[in-house]
Design a protein around this motif. Structure first.
Motif, PDB file in Angstrom:
ATOM      1  N   UNK A 190      -0.644  10.893  -4.618  1.00  0.00           N
ATOM      2  CA  UNK A 190      -2.082  10.665  -4.818  1.00  0.00           C
ATOM      3  C   UNK A 190      -2.883  11.196  -3.637  1.00  0.00           C
ATOM      4  N   UNK A 191      -4.160  11.472  -3.889  1.00  0.00           N
ATOM      5  CA  UNK A 191      -5.049  11.872  -2.785  1.00  0.00           C
ATOM      6  C   UNK A 191      -5.772  10.662  -2.198  1.00  0.00           C
ATOM      7  N   UNK A 192      -5.390   9.444  -2.644  1.00  0.00           N
ATOM      8  CA  UNK A 192      -5.997   8.220  -2.084  1.00  0.00           C
ATOM      9  C   UNK A 192      -4.891   7.203  -1.800  1.00  0.00           C
ATOM     10  N   UNK A 193      -5.176   6.285  -0.857  1.00  0.00           N
ATOM     11  CA  UNK A 193      -4.260   5.154  -0.660  1.00  0.00           C
ATOM     12  C   UNK A 193      -4.301   4.311  -1.934  1.00  0.00           C
ATOM     13  N   UNK A 194      -3.125   3.946  -2.437  1.00  0.00           N
ATOM     14  CA  UNK A 194      -3.076   3.148  -3.673  1.00  0.00           C
ATOM     15  C   UNK A 194      -2.361   1.842  -3.417  1.00  0.00           C
ATOM     16  N   UNK A 195      -2.729   0.815  -4.175  1.00  0.00           N
ATOM     17  CA  UNK A 195      -1.927  -0.415  -4.165  1.00  0.00           C
ATOM     18  C   UNK A 195      -0.908  -0.309  -5.283  1.00  0.00           C
ATOM     19  N   UNK A 196       0.333  -0.636  -4.941  1.00  0.00           N
ATOM     20  CA  UNK A 196       1.414  -0.707  -5.940  1.00  0.00           C
ATOM     21  C   UNK A 196       1.764  -2.174  -6.108  1.00  0.00           C
ATOM     22  N   UNK A 197       1.849  -2.638  -7.345  1.00  0.00           N
ATOM     23  CA  UNK A 197       2.287  -4.015  -7.591  1.00  0.00           C
ATOM     24  C   UNK A 197       3.305  -4.031  -8.706  1.00  0.00           C
ATOM     25  N   UNK A 198       4.300  -4.889  -8.550  1.00  0.00           N
ATOM     26  CA  UNK A 198       5.335  -5.013  -9.589  1.00  0.00           C
ATOM     27  C   UNK A 198       5.680  -6.486  -9.754  1.00  0.00           C
ATOM     28  N   UNK A 199       5.956  -6.897 -10.987  1.00  0.00           N
ATOM     29  CA  UNK A 199       6.295  -8.303 -11.253  1.00  0.00           C
ATOM     30  C   UNK A 199       7.683  -8.617 -10.714  1.00  0.00           C
ATOM     31  N   UNK A 253      -7.015  12.410  -7.921  1.00  0.00           N
ATOM     32  CA  UNK A 253      -5.806  12.974  -8.525  1.00  0.00           C
ATOM     33  C   UNK A 253      -4.587  12.133  -8.171  1.00  0.00           C
ATOM     34  N   UNK A 254      -4.039  11.467  -9.184  1.00  0.00           N
ATOM     35  CA  UNK A 254      -2.785  10.712  -8.989  1.00  0.00           C
ATOM     36  C   UNK A 254      -1.805  11.138 -10.076  1.00  0.00           C
ATOM     37  N   UNK A 255      -0.559  11.399  -9.628  1.00  0.00           N
ATOM     38  CA  UNK A 255       0.484  11.817 -10.570  1.00  0.00           C
ATOM     39  C   UNK A 255       1.699  10.914 -10.379  1.00  0.00           C
ATOM     40  N   UNK A 256       2.262  10.438 -11.488  1.00  0.00           N
ATOM     41  CA  UNK A 256       3.429   9.545 -11.404  1.00  0.00           C
ATOM     42  C   UNK A 256       4.539  10.033 -12.338  1.00  0.00           C
ATOM     43  N   UNK A 257       5.772   9.581 -12.038  1.00  0.00           N
ATOM     44  CA  UNK A 257       6.863   9.686 -13.012  1.00  0.00           C
ATOM     45  C   UNK A 257       7.537   8.320 -13.046  1.00  0.00           C
ATOM     46  N   UNK A 258       8.253   8.038 -14.111  1.00  0.00           N
ATOM     47  CA  UNK A 258       9.046   6.812 -14.207  1.00  0.00           C
ATOM     48  C   UNK A 258       8.318   5.626 -14.793  1.00  0.00           C
ATOM     49  N   UNK A 310       0.853  -1.191   0.000  1.00  0.00           N
ATOM     50  CA  UNK A 310       0.000   0.000   0.000  1.00  0.00           C
ATOM     51  C   UNK A 310       0.888   1.240   0.000  1.00  0.00           C
ATOM     52  N   UNK A 311       0.528   2.216  -0.815  1.00  0.00           N
ATOM     53  CA  UNK A 311       1.209   3.517  -0.774  1.00  0.00           C
ATOM     54  C   UNK A 311       0.235   4.503  -0.114  1.00  0.00           C
ATOM     55  N   UNK A 312       0.436   4.806   1.183  1.00  0.00           N
ATOM     56  CA  UNK A 312      -0.542   5.658   1.865  1.00  0.00           C
ATOM     57  C   UNK A 312      -0.532   7.089   1.322  1.00  0.00           C
ATOM     58  N   UNK A 313      -1.724   7.683   1.313  1.00  0.00           N
ATOM     59  CA  UNK A 313      -1.885   9.038   0.748  1.00  0.00           C
ATOM     60  C   UNK A 313      -1.215  10.110   1.602  1.00  0.00           C
ATOM     61  N   UNK A 314      -0.789   9.711   2.815  1.00  0.00           N
ATOM     62  CA  UNK A 314      -0.140  10.660   3.733  1.00  0.00           C
ATOM     63  C   UNK A 314       1.269  11.053   3.267  1.00  0.00           C
ATOM     64  N   UNK A 315       1.804  10.308   2.289  1.00  0.00           N
ATOM     65  CA  UNK A 315       3.176  10.551   1.841  1.00  0.00           C
ATOM     66  C   UNK A 315       3.258  10.635   0.315  1.00  0.00           C
TER      67      UNK A 315
END
Ligand SMILES: Nc1ncnc2c1ncn2[C@@H]1O[C@H](COP(=O)(O)OP(=O)(O)OP(=O)(O)O)[C@@H](O)[C@H]1O
Ligand SMILES: Cc1ncc(C[n+]2csc(CCO)c2C)c(N)n1
Length: 259
Positions: free
Chosen positions: A245-254, A209-214, A178-183
């Motif tokens: 992000x303004x929401x908690x997101x799940x991050x997954x990577x292979x 609103x979610x913004x990413x780079x990479x 989980x990537x908490x929205x607090x950070x």
């Protein structure tokens, strides 16, 4: 907003691991599913090892097939969990007897049928960890993905219940956290062991609103929710991925085919 830095360096051989990051100071939780192929390495470098109820059966019966030891007994004597936690309805009697005799702490919570064994394990880790060590602690969990869908949903719910802890689920194929929205998040990609496929999405509350780079398909103040757009089958395109992000997101990577 503070930046939280992430790394999967725990999957690297010890000699390639940077000295002191949360990822190298971890507690391992083994659930009751097939052990991942890199279990011996995870076990060797963990600071504390906890089996959730029937997870102890997996160490007892599957670990001997994963090592080069001469015999079963040698392996069993080498892989002793410090704690076995849960409602004890799945651990086999011979397994419980063996680890109890070897000095494992058996934490029998059979009176509590309101929370899962994983929840009990994480709760117990939180209570055991002194406050000043909490921010450095990382919990790696095997066996949370695949299998029964109600278990998987309960396991993912635990990420949300304990959203202020660094908890990472590992399977043979991927990791999720989980990537908490607090950070804001900075994810250092260990390209020898992970990627390129990845996904990023909210479960429960939508993100406006979610913004990413990479990433190959970056998000720019994007809206994501189940029933509309979520980012799956994305590709990491850089050694560093950033997420806000303004929401908690799940991050997954292979995960690559490690041994
Ligand atoms: N098939 C599965 N899929 C995903 N996670 C699982 C699965 N089986 C077990 N787990 C995880 O391992 C933990 C321990 O498993 P165990 O089989 O001991 O649970 P349990 O309490 O006996 O579950 P139940 O009574 O619902 O079958 C569970 O709390 C869950 O987190
Ligand atoms: C609303 C509600 N649904 C299901 C359960 C059952 N349950 C949830 S966790 C657990 C322990 C599994 O080891 C059990 C039996 C409950 N208590 N409350």
């Amino acid at each position: 907003m503070d930046v939280m830095v992430h790394s999967s360096s725990f999957l690297l051989p010890k000699i390639h691991q940077p000295a002191k990051t949360p990822a190298n100071n971890y507690t391992l939780v083994v659930l009751n599913q097939h052990l991942p192929r890199f279990m011996p390495r995870l076990w060797a470098h963990a600071k504390l090892r906890i089996c959730a109820d029937g997870g102890a059966n997996r160490i007892f019966y599957e670990m001997p097939q994963m090592t080069n030891d001469q015999d079963c007994e040698t392996t069993r004597n080498r892989y002793i969990p410090e704690i076995i936690e849960g409602d004890m309805d799945s651990i086999r009697p011979e397994v419980k007897r063996f680890y109890s005799n070897q000095g494992s702490t058996i934490s029998d919570k059979s009176h509590n049928q309101e929370t899962t064994d994983l929840h009990k394990c994480i709760s117990s880790i939180r209570h055991r960890t002194p406050s000043h060590e909490k921010s450095d602690l990382c919990v790696l969990v095997t066996g949370a993905l695949g299998g029964r869908f109600d278990h998987e949903a309960a396991n993912i719910n635990v990420l949300y219940v304990f959203s202020d802890m660094r908890i990472i689920f590992l399977s043979d194929d991927c990791l999720i956290q989980l990537l908490p929205k607090t950070h804001q998040h900075e994810i250092n990609i260990e390209s020898s062991v992970e990627g390129p496929h990845c996904g990023l999405f909210p479960i429960g509350a939508p993100s406006t609103s979610t913004t990413t780079t990479g990433l190959k398909w970056n998000l720019s103040e994007a809206k994501m929710r189940f029933g509309s757009m979520i980012s799956t089958s994305n590709i990491v395109d850089s050694e560093k991925v950033t997420v806000q992000s303004d929401a908690d997101l799940l991050w997954t990577i292979s995960l690559r085919n490690l041994t």
